[in-house]
Design a protein around this motif. Structure first.
Motif: not given
Length: 189
Positions: A98-117
């Motif tokens: 039932w969960w629907l969300s809109d997210e923005r990628i705020v961490l993008w370091e290829p082959n190291r780290a990925w994150g969203y808010t």
């Protein structure tokens, strides 16, 4: 829209043909976005680690491609890019049950780290939410590549959910333990 608790129950349980609650399509709640510095401000961030028999490059290709998430993240029925590009600053829409969300990628370091808010969603659960995945390759060049995948999550519960914070933490930890095991299987195929 005013409603009573009984009407809300009906709204929560009424699905349209898309599998989304019609009521919530127009009732997305905005959230104040945060970045990875939010992790340092939270007393007890959620951390889940799993070692995968795959290179960090192979894992990066999977986690940075929104179209793969429905194949390895438990219960996810939709994860689509909503911006004209992928990478830092891009956006996506995620649907899980039932969960629907809109997210923005705020961490993008290829082959190291990925994150969203979290930017908006259809239920008053979080005031803030940030999740990241870190990749750390271990071993040497003469062995099969292994990568420690470390999930870190931090949230501040919406005041309506404060009492259930322990359950939210347990659910997120449990989901990510399952997801990382499923990610390993997906990367080995």
């Amino acid at each position: 829209m005013e409603s009573t608790a009984g009407e809300m129950g009906t709204i929560w349980n009424t699905l349209d043909g898309q599998g989304s609650r019609s009521f919530w399509k127009d009732a997305m709640l905005n959230v104040e976005p945060v970045d990875q510095t939010f992790l340092a401000r939270i007393k007890n961030p959620i951390i889940v680690e799993h070692t995968l028999n795959a290179s960090k490059h192979k894992i990066w290709i999977v986690i940075s491609d929104n179209s793969t998430w429905t194949q390895w993240y438990p219960g996810l029925s939709q994860c689509k890019t909503t911006s004209p590009y992928t990478g830092l600053g891009s956006t996506r829409r995620v649907k899980q049950s039932w969960w629907l969300s809109d997210e923005r990628i705020v961490l993008w370091e290829p082959n190291r780290a990925w994150g969203y808010t979290l930017e908006s969603y259809n239920a008053p659960i979080f005031k803030h939410l940030f999740e990241q995945i870190e990749l750390e390759e271990i071993g040497d060049v003469h062995t099969t590549p292994k990568t420690v995948v470390r999930y870190k999550g931090a949230y501040e519960a919406h005041w309506l959910m404060w009492f259930y914070s322990w359950q939210i933490e347990w659910e997120l930890s449990s989901l990510w333990r399952k997801a990382l095991k499923s990610l390993e299987k997906y990367c080995s195929e």
